[in-house]
Design an enzyme around this catalytic site. Structure first.
Site, short mmCIF file in Angstrom:
data_model
loop_
_atom_site.label_atom_id
_atom_site.label_comp_id
_atom_site.label_asym_id
_atom_site.label_seq_id
_atom_site.Cartn_x
_atom_site.Cartn_y
_atom_site.Cartn_z
NE ARG A 1 -0.85 9.61 -8.76
CZ ARG A 1 -0.38 8.60 -8.01
NH1 ARG A 1 0.91 8.36 -7.96
NH2 ARG A 1 -1.20 7.83 -7.33
CG ASP B 1 -3.91 5.99 -8.28
OD1 ASP B 1 -4.78 6.87 -8.28
OD2 ASP B 1 -3.33 5.61 -9.30
CG ASP B 2 -8.50 6.35 -7.75
OD1 ASP B 2 -7.99 7.47 -7.88
OD2 ASP B 2 -9.03 5.73 -8.68
CG HIS C 1 -1.04 9.23 -15.09
ND1 HIS C 1 -2.29 9.08 -14.53
CD2 HIS C 1 -1.26 9.31 -16.43
CE1 HIS C 1 -3.22 9.09 -15.47
NE2 HIS C 1 -2.61 9.22 -16.64
CG ASP D 1 -4.14 9.97 -6.54
OD1 ASP D 1 -5.11 9.50 -5.92
OD2 ASP D 1 -3.74 9.47 -7.62
CG ASN D 2 -7.96 11.02 -6.76
OD1 ASN D 2 -7.18 11.13 -7.71
ND2 ASN D 2 -8.55 9.87 -6.47
CB CYS E 1 -4.64 10.42 -10.53
SG CYS E 1 -5.43 10.18 -12.13
CE LYS F 1 -9.80 9.44 -10.44
NZ LYS F 1 -9.28 8.10 -10.80
CG HIS G 1 -6.52 3.88 -10.49
ND1 HIS G 1 -6.95 3.20 -11.62
CD2 HIS G 1 -6.64 5.20 -10.77
CE1 HIS G 1 -7.32 4.07 -12.54
NE2 HIS G 1 -7.16 5.29 -12.05
CE LYS H 1 -1.68 7.14 -11.99
NZ LYS H 1 -3.10 7.01 -11.59
#
Length: 559
Positions: free
Chosen positions: A86, A44-45, A141, A339-340, A82, A395, A223, A139
């Site tokens: 996802r 994540d990130d 989300h 994710d990014n 994100c 991002k 993240h 996660k």
């Protein structure tokens, strides 16, 4: 002439070989026929160059080993944020097509419903129907409250974006009747807990050796908030005092040496950033221009970020150890990505307390408090720019810094190209068709008596096995930032600004805008993007995203 005794021994050996060989061939055929377990790992990130195997200085030996024994995808794209990413990973669709064009707030438009669309079907649902056990540690989300209603048998993790890594109550176990781990006071850390439950779920998946399993290990690290154990932070405490300018230069040099980018790749200038709620951009400052106390604060923020990545890698290692101990690594398809790109929110100094304009300058003895349970930091745009070396932006945006992810694929039973680097463009919409081909499961034409949305991605397996691939067109949009990639050409645009055109075969850092020289190509690609945007519920752009950090456009629909 052989003696009678030797002749007898020879006949016995021949008979034994005749008996054993068919059995060996039968075992080989059974192994070849056995469908793989599937482990999909998403960070994540995480920035493009944060991993060691992509040029970073952060210690990631476990992921590096997967890259050394597998394949690295150096042009693997995400959606720039994100929730949308996802959603694409779970469905194989562009995010607006399944209601996740923005985040989890309903904007009352079909592409921006704020939750995964009712008609969408997830990879977990398809694989479960195809005979797989299905598990999610991490996660979710996607705007709904229960992943077990979307195909997962077992879930542990966070249903929303990360709020803390230190509070066990932030994480949820579903179904609620399941037993949970008990952690001694002060010893819970979210990334470790995701590793714990991932191993638990693999153990459940082994209950029937004939039934393969699918595990989605969806980390919420690195993240924000920047939280990490002190021993991990101290490992990196002195590493980042040289600043983001030198780190960017060092990373690019390693990336060239590793073959991640071509030798002629140029480092982009320090990126622009947009502070909370502001329409006018500024530029990240030179590290040496900052006061000493500010540099100390920022060096510690990046040290915590690196510690989070390191700890993520350690938990990947725990999962790999479990696979090895159970002789599963050979026939487990493992895909890793982010994710990014790295997160800039919202300026070079980062934020504190909560996502906003709040910033606290930590200095002296206060530095040791950073990363603990009573703190909340982000890393800021200067370090995010370094994490995305050598690309522009981050991002939220559709320049390479926002949408380019590290991609790793590892499957020794089928992919015999250890250490290979593939630079053919691919996208996270390709993950679902890849998993389905590997699992030998057909994508359903109907679901709940309704036609399914056709997949738009393509399986990566032919590409990974060295088969030539036809040229394709990929599309992107988030918050009015947009891009289209077709072969060697990419058009990118920041929200409210005109299209820029780049020949990414020579200029992937997006430095030499050719739009004024090739207006016909801009018009052609723009028409394609607009057609895609209409068909996928991207347009019209929402007039109001209902978020404070995004300044209104003037005019609001500038194209």
């Amino acid at each position: 002439m052989p003696t009678p005794k030797l002749a007898f021994i020879s006949r016995c050996l021949i008979s034994a070989i005749c008996l054993v060989l068919p059995l060996l061939f039968q075992i080989d055929n059974l192994q070849a026929a056995k469908r793989p377990n599937i482990l999909l790992i998403v960070a994540d990130d995480l920035g493009y160059s944060d991993l060691g195997c992509f040029g970073g200085e952060i210690e990631t030996p476990q992921l590096d080993s997967l890259a050394a024994e597998g394949v690295r995808l150096t042009q693997f794209y995400n959606t720039g944020r994100c929730c949308p990413s996802r959603g694409s990973i779970m469905t194989g669709q562009y995010p607006h097509r399944v209601g996740l064009g923005h985040m989890t707030r309903n904007l009352n438009q079909r592409g921006y419903q704020g939750h995964i669309a009712d008609e969408a079907i997830t990879i977990a649902q398809i694989l479960k129907q195809g005979g797989y056990r299905t598990f999610l540690s991490g996660k979710w989300h996607l705007g709904t409250e229960d992943p077990t209603r979307h195909g997962f048998e077992e879930f542990y993790g966070t249903l929303v974006s990360a709020k803390t890594f230190w509070d066990v109550d932030h994480f949820t176990r579903l179904p609620t009747t399941r037993d949970t781990h008990t952690y001694p006071r002060g010893e819970f850390y979210g990334t470790d807990a995701l590793g714990d439950y991932a191993i638990d779920f693999m153990r459940m998946g082994r209950q029937n050796p004939e039934q393969p399993w699918f595990l989605y290990l969806a980390f919420n690290a690195p993240h924000f908030p920047l939280h990490a154990p002190k021993e991990e932070i101290h490992k990196y405490a002195d590493r980042y005092h040289i600043g983001w300018d030198q780190i960017r230069e060092q990373r690019l040099a390693r990336m060239k040496k590793l073959g991640i980018v071509p030798p002629e790749t140029k480092l982009s200038p320090r990126s622009r950033y947009w502070d909370w709620g502001e329409a006018e951009a500024r530029v990240n400052p030179a590290w040496d221009s900052l006061p000493t106390d500010r540099r100390g604060d920022l060096a510690r923020r990046m040290a915590i970020f690196a510690a989070m990545v390191d700890r993520l890698d350690q938990n990947v290692g725990r999962v790999l150890t479990s696979l090895r101990q159970n002789n599963e690594l050979e026939n487990t398809l493992i895909i890793f990505t982010s994710d990014n790109g790295a997160c800039f929110e919202w300026d070079p100094f980062g934020f504190d307390i909560r996502s906003s304009r709040n910033n606290t300058l930590y200095w002296g003895d206060q530095i040791e408090r950073m990363g603990g349970p009573d703190t909340h930091h982000s890393v800021g745009s200067g370090w995010a720019n370094a994490s995305n070396t050598p690309w522009r932006l981050y991002k939220h945006y559709n320049h390479e810094g926002g949408i380019a992810s590290p991609g790793i694929v590892h499957w020794p039973a089928q992919l015999k190209q250890s250490g290979k680097i593939i630079s053919t463009p691919a996208h996270i919409i390709d993950i679902v068709p890849t998993l389905l081909e590997a699992a030998e499961v057909e994508y359903p034409q109907t679901w709940n008596n309704q036609p399914t949305i056709p997949l738009v991605g393509r399986s990566l397996l032919p590409l990974l096995k060295g088969e030539p691939q036809p040229e394709r067109t990929l599309y992107f949009e988030h918050q009015g930032n947009r891009a289209i990639r077709e072969g060697r050409w990419k058009m990118s645009a920041v929200r409210g600004e005109p299209w820029e055109l780049y020949d990414v075969s020579r200029d992937r850092t997006e430095l030499n805008d050719l739009s004024a020289q090739q207006p016909e190509r801009v018009q052609q690609l723009s028409k394609k993007w607009n057609r895609w945007a209409q068909e996928n519920f991207v347009l019209p752009f929402p007039q109001d995203y209902r978020i404070d950090y995004l300044a209104p456009l003037k005019p609001p629909q500038a194209q």
